[in-house]
Write an enzyme that holds these catalytic residues in place. Structure first.
Site, mmCIF file in Angstrom:
data_model
loop_
_atom_site.group_PDB
_atom_site.id
_atom_site.type_symbol
_atom_site.label_atom_id
_atom_site.label_comp_id
_atom_site.label_asym_id
_atom_site.label_seq_id
_atom_site.Cartn_x
_atom_site.Cartn_y
_atom_site.Cartn_z
ATOM 1 N N TYR A 81 40.408 -7.987 53.864
ATOM 2 C CA TYR A 81 40.961 -6.632 53.808
ATOM 3 C C TYR A 81 40.226 -5.725 54.778
ATOM 4 O O TYR A 81 39.123 -6.016 55.223
ATOM 5 C CB TYR A 81 40.922 -6.074 52.384
ATOM 6 C CG TYR A 81 39.544 -5.708 51.881
ATOM 7 C CD1 TYR A 81 39.025 -4.439 52.086
ATOM 8 C CD2 TYR A 81 38.760 -6.641 51.211
ATOM 9 C CE1 TYR A 81 37.750 -4.106 51.630
ATOM 10 C CE2 TYR A 81 37.493 -6.310 50.754
ATOM 11 C CZ TYR A 81 37.001 -5.040 50.972
ATOM 12 O OH TYR A 81 35.744 -4.708 50.532
ATOM 13 N N CYS A 82 40.884 -4.630 55.099
ATOM 14 C CA CYS A 82 40.315 -3.614 55.982
ATOM 15 C C CYS A 82 40.772 -2.255 55.470
ATOM 16 O O CYS A 82 40.971 -2.085 54.271
ATOM 17 C CB CYS A 82 40.733 -3.861 57.432
ATOM 18 S SG CYS A 82 42.533 -3.846 57.682
ATOM 19 N N GLY A 83 40.966 -1.310 56.335
ATOM 20 C CA GLY A 83 41.390 0.016 55.908
ATOM 21 C C GLY A 83 42.827 0.065 55.436
ATOM 22 O O GLY A 83 43.142 0.710 54.441
ATOM 23 N N VAL A 110 41.936 -0.868 51.876
ATOM 24 C CA VAL A 110 41.119 0.008 51.051
ATOM 25 C C VAL A 110 41.884 1.286 50.692
ATOM 26 O O VAL A 110 41.746 1.801 49.589
ATOM 27 C CB VAL A 110 39.781 0.335 51.760
ATOM 28 C CG1 VAL A 110 39.045 1.476 51.082
ATOM 29 C CG2 VAL A 110 38.895 -0.893 51.794
#
Length: 123
Positions: A81-83, A110
């Site tokens: 996952y990332c932003g 996120v």
């Protein structure tokens, strides 16, 4: 954040080859204590502010270089996952090219996690 058209084009290209999941499904997996590895591919300063509970940090800039020493089993269930789900899609595509067989990218990232007020940690 407004992403450039060329960046979105390579993300869409990667998404054609990878498997994605969403924030709600990841939360369910964690609640069921499913065996999986959460990998945060954001920058170190983003990770240090907060991250999903139990996640490890392997930033997008180094994940391909460092993944084999951190995760030697190519069948390890991983959720990246990332932003928002763009960098994680690119990283998932590269890990698949490296032979990893059980990689998911979390669409929504996120931001989606926070929108649902799911727990974050600073560990």
């Amino acid at each position: 954040m407004q992403h450039s058209p060329r960046f979105l084009k390579i993300v869409d290209d990667a998404r054609a080859r990878i498997k994605e999941t969403n924030v709600d499904e990841v939360k369910k997996k964690l609640d069921r204590s499913e065996k999986l590895l959460l990998i945060d591919v954001r920058e170190e300063n983003e990770f240090s502010k907060d991250h999903l509970p139990g996640a490890i940090h392997l930033g997008k800039g180094v994940i391909e270089r460092d993944i084999e020493s951190r995760v030697p089993d190519l069948n390890t269930p991983m959720i990246l996952y990332c932003g928002g789900g763009f960098r994680s899609a690119l990283a998932a595509d590269n890990l698949q090219k490296m032979g990893y067989t059980n990689v998911l990218s979390m669409d929504g990232g996120v931001r989606g996690w926070r929108e649902r007020s799911f727990p974050m940690t600073r560990e």
